[in-house]
Design a protein around this motif. Sequence first.
Motif, PDB file in Angstrom:
ATOM      1  N   GLN A   1      45.168  30.799  49.469  1.00 28.12           N
ATOM      2  CA  GLN A   1      45.222  32.228  49.433  1.00 28.12           C
ATOM      3  C   GLN A   1      46.754  32.939  49.026  1.00 28.12           C
ATOM      4  N   ARG A   2      47.745  32.367  49.700  1.00 30.29           N
ATOM      5  CA  ARG A   2      49.172  32.724  49.603  1.00 30.29           C
ATOM      6  C   ARG A   2      49.556  32.328  48.227  1.00 30.29           C
ATOM      7  N   THR A   3      49.059  30.903  47.932  1.00 28.42           N
ATOM      8  CA  THR A   3      49.517  30.574  46.535  1.00 28.42           C
ATOM      9  C   THR A   3      49.007  31.424  45.501  1.00 28.42           C
ATOM     10  N   ARG A   4      47.793  32.033  45.464  1.00 25.56           N
ATOM     11  CA  ARG A   4      47.338  32.534  44.508  1.00 25.56           C
ATOM     12  C   ARG A   4      48.063  34.128  44.458  1.00 25.56           C
ATOM     13  N   VAL A   5      48.459  34.671  45.406  1.00 26.56           N
ATOM     14  CA  VAL A   5      49.581  35.854  45.449  1.00 26.56           C
ATOM     15  C   VAL A   5      50.745  35.553  44.803  1.00 26.56           C
ATOM     16  N   MET A   6      51.206  34.437  45.060  1.00 26.48           N
ATOM     17  CA  MET A   6      52.568  34.128  44.586  1.00 26.48           C
ATOM     18  C   MET A   6      52.565  33.701  43.040  1.00 26.48           C
ATOM     19  N   THR A   7      51.442  33.126  42.607  1.00 29.49           N
ATOM     20  CA  THR A   7      50.862  32.793  41.315  1.00 29.49           C
ATOM     21  C   THR A   7      50.926  34.176  40.460  1.00 29.49           C
TER      22      THR A   7
ATOM     23  N   THR B   1      28.221  53.121  44.541  1.00 28.63           N
ATOM     24  CA  THR B   1      28.901  53.540  42.982  1.00 28.63           C
ATOM     25  C   THR B   1      30.263  53.052  43.252  1.00 28.63           C
ATOM     26  N   LEU B   2      31.130  53.570  44.139  1.00 29.32           N
ATOM     27  CA  LEU B   2      32.538  53.097  44.126  1.00 29.32           C
ATOM     28  C   LEU B   2      32.754  51.479  44.352  1.00 29.32           C
ATOM     29  N   THR B   3      31.938  51.066  45.119  1.00 29.31           N
ATOM     30  CA  THR B   3      32.086  49.554  45.194  1.00 29.31           C
ATOM     31  C   THR B   3      31.855  48.931  43.882  1.00 29.31           C
ATOM     32  N   PHE B   4      30.663  49.397  43.238  1.00 24.73           N
ATOM     33  CA  PHE B   4      30.513  48.856  41.749  1.00 24.73           C
ATOM     34  C   PHE B   4      31.700  48.839  40.871  1.00 24.73           C
ATOM     35  N   PHE B   5      32.560  49.955  40.958  1.00 23.96           N
ATOM     36  CA  PHE B   5      33.738  50.041  40.146  1.00 23.96           C
ATOM     37  C   PHE B   5      34.753  49.221  40.564  1.00 23.96           C
ATOM     38  N   VAL B   6      35.058  48.848  42.019  1.00 21.43           N
ATOM     39  CA  VAL B   6      35.815  47.802  42.484  1.00 21.43           C
ATOM     40  C   VAL B   6      35.504  46.548  42.091  1.00 21.43           C
ATOM     41  N   TYR B   7      34.450  46.404  41.894  1.00 21.03           N
ATOM     42  CA  TYR B   7      34.099  44.921  41.569  1.00 21.03           C
ATOM     43  C   TYR B   7      34.629  44.697  40.048  1.00 21.03           C
ATOM     44  N   VAL B   8      33.997  45.832  39.144  1.00 19.10           N
ATOM     45  CA  VAL B   8      34.570  45.643  37.759  1.00 19.10           C
ATOM     46  C   VAL B   8      36.067  45.694  37.710  1.00 19.10           C
ATOM     47  N   PHE B   9      36.590  46.475  38.449  1.00 17.32           N
ATOM     48  CA  PHE B   9      38.214  46.447  38.338  1.00 17.32           C
ATOM     49  C   PHE B   9      38.595  45.378  39.023  1.00 17.32           C
ATOM     50  N   VAL B  10      38.384  44.946  39.972  1.00 17.62           N
ATOM     51  CA  VAL B  10      38.984  43.592  40.458  1.00 17.62           C
ATOM     52  C   VAL B  10      38.908  42.310  39.475  1.00 17.62           C
ATOM     53  N   ASN B  11      37.482  42.178  39.115  1.00 16.51           N
ATOM     54  CA  ASN B  11      37.548  41.096  38.057  1.00 16.51           C
ATOM     55  C   ASN B  11      38.184  41.084  36.982  1.00 16.51           C
ATOM     56  N   VAL B  12      38.236  42.352  35.956  1.00 13.54           N
ATOM     57  CA  VAL B  12      38.791  42.361  34.866  1.00 13.54           C
ATOM     58  C   VAL B  12      40.570  42.359  35.205  1.00 13.54           C
ATOM     59  N   GLY B  13      40.880  42.815  36.507  1.00 17.56           N
ATOM     60  CA  GLY B  13      42.094  42.587  36.700  1.00 17.56           C
ATOM     61  C   GLY B  13      42.705  41.385  37.176  1.00 17.56           C
TER      62      GLY B  13
ATOM     63  N   SER C   1      43.076  39.416  33.589  1.00 15.81           N
ATOM     64  CA  SER C   1      43.935  39.776  32.907  1.00 15.81           C
ATOM     65  C   SER C   1      45.458  39.559  33.434  1.00 15.81           C
ATOM     66  N   GLY C   2      45.652  39.018  34.905  1.00 13.77           N
ATOM     67  CA  GLY C   2      46.732  38.731  35.430  1.00 13.77           C
ATOM     68  C   GLY C   2      47.273  39.984  36.323  1.00 13.77           C
ATOM     69  N   VAL C   3      46.485  41.158  36.381  1.00 16.37           N
ATOM     70  CA  VAL C   3      46.971  42.183  37.044  1.00 16.37           C
ATOM     71  C   VAL C   3      47.040  41.842  38.576  1.00 16.37           C
ATOM     72  N   LEU C   4      45.955  41.366  38.925  1.00 17.03           N
ATOM     73  CA  LEU C   4      45.503  41.240  40.390  1.00 17.03           C
ATOM     74  C   LEU C   4      45.391  39.801  40.598  1.00 17.03           C
ATOM     75  N   PRO C   5      45.245  39.225  41.921  1.00 18.73           N
ATOM     76  CA  PRO C   5      45.356  37.591  42.255  1.00 18.73           C
ATOM     77  C   PRO C   5      44.081  37.287  41.989  1.00 18.73           C
ATOM     78  N   VAL C   6      43.807  36.038  41.972  1.00 15.95           N
ATOM     79  CA  VAL C   6      42.361  35.510  41.474  1.00 15.95           C
ATOM     80  C   VAL C   6      41.708  35.589  43.088  1.00 15.95           C
ATOM     81  N   VAL C   7      40.675  36.201  43.267  1.00 11.62           N
ATOM     82  CA  VAL C   7      40.038  36.144  44.447  1.00 11.62           C
ATOM     83  C   VAL C   7      38.400  35.790  44.437  1.00 11.62           C
ATOM     84  N   GLY C   8      38.053  35.273  43.376  1.00  7.26           N
ATOM     85  CA  GLY C   8      36.595  35.033  43.062  1.00  7.26           C
ATOM     86  C   GLY C   8      35.560  35.956  43.337  1.00  7.26           C
TER      87      GLY C   8
END
Length: 378
Positions: free
Chosen positions: A215-221, A319-331, A334-341
Motif C-alpha cells: 500500500q505504501r508502494t502504491r502511494v509512492m508510485t 448518492t455521494l458514495t456512488f460519486f466517490v466510486y466513479v471519481f476514485v476509479n477514474v482518478g 488516470s494517475g491522479v490517485l493511488p491504485v486502491v482496487g
Amino acid sequence: MLTATETGHIESFRPRRFAQRYGVDPLLTLAVLVTAFYGLVILYSASGQSFSMVLRQGAHVVVGLGVMALLSQVRRDVIIQITPFVFVFAAILLLAVLLFGVGAKGAQRWLALPGLPRFQPSELMKLALPAMVAWWLTRHKLPPSMSQLVIAAVLIVVPVALIAKQPDLGTSIIIGGSGFFVVFLAGISWRLLAVLGGLGVAALPVLWMVMHDYQRTRVMTLLDPQSDPLGAGWNTIQAMTALGSGGMFGKGYAAGTQAQLKFLPESHTDFIVAVLGEEMGFFGISILLILYALILGRCLVLTMRAPGNFGRLLSGSITLTFFVYVFVNVGMVSGVLPVVGVPLPLISYGGTSIVSLLIGFGLIMSMQRTKRVLSGES
C-alpha cells in the motif's frame, strides 16, 4: 380538451406519480439500464471477447435489478425497523471473513458458504453502515449532539477496521466515507468539521505506519510511476498509455492494443475505463460520464424529495458514495490517485458489487414510499 380520465392517465405517467404508485422510479431505472448495457458492451471487449463472462455479468445485473425492484416496494418505516439487525448481521459476516474467509491475491475478503456463491460481506456493509448511522442520528433531534457523534464514530470505525484488516484499504476508506456523509448531511457545524479535518490530517502519519508495504508502494508510485516501471508502476503506466493513445474517437471496438495484447492488468475490473478510453476515445468516456451524471442527478432529486430525515440522510449518503466510486476509479486509472482496487460502478466485472449497487438504488427509491402512498391516498 382532455377529459378528466385522460388527464388522470397523463398524471399517472409522470415520473414522480409513477414512482409513488409503483415504487420503481422510471427515470433512474432507465439511466441504470442504459449504463449497465453500456458496461456489458465494454466488458465484452475488455474480457478478450469472453461471451461467458458477459453472460455471467448480465445475470448479475438481472438479479440486481430484480432485488432493486422488490426493495423499491418496501416502505421507509420497514427499512428503519430492520436496519439495526442488518448492520449486526453484516458485522458478523465481516468477523467470519477474518476467521475463515477465502483468500485470493494476498487478501482475505470473501466468504464461501455451502450452497451459495462466493461473496464479499463488505459489499453489504456499504449499505448497512450509512443506514445504521442514519438510524442512530435520526432517533434524536438534528443537528446531532457530541454524544451522538461519538456513538456514530464507533459505528463507523468498527466495520472500517474489520475491512482494513482483510486488507482492503480502498473499500474501508469508501465505507468510512459513506458513514461520514451521513454525519455531514445531518448538519454538524463547520467548526467541528474543521476540527475533524485537522484530526484526519494529523492521523496520516499513523495511517502510513499501519499500512502494508504494497500500500505504501502504491502511494509512492503515484508520485513517480517511472520509479518502478516494470513493477509497482506498471498498472498506472499501461492505463495512462491506453487512455492517451485513444485520442478523440479511439482505435476501434476490440481493437485496442494494451488490453487485447494483455499489457493492461485487470482490464475487465479495476482498469476497464482504460479499455474504453483506448478503444472509443474521449467520445466513449464522455458518454459514460453523461450517463453517470444522469444517475447522480436523478438520485439527488429523489434525495431532496425523500420524506423524513432518515430517507434524506440515507439517500444522500448512497448518492455521494456512488460519486466517490466513479471519481476514485477514474482518478486512479488516470494517475491522479493511488491504485486502491475500486471497481467502476455498473461497468467493472463483479457480481457482489453490482448487486449491492443496485440494492442501493432500490433503497433510494424505497425512501419515497410511505403508508399513505400504499393505502391509495394521494
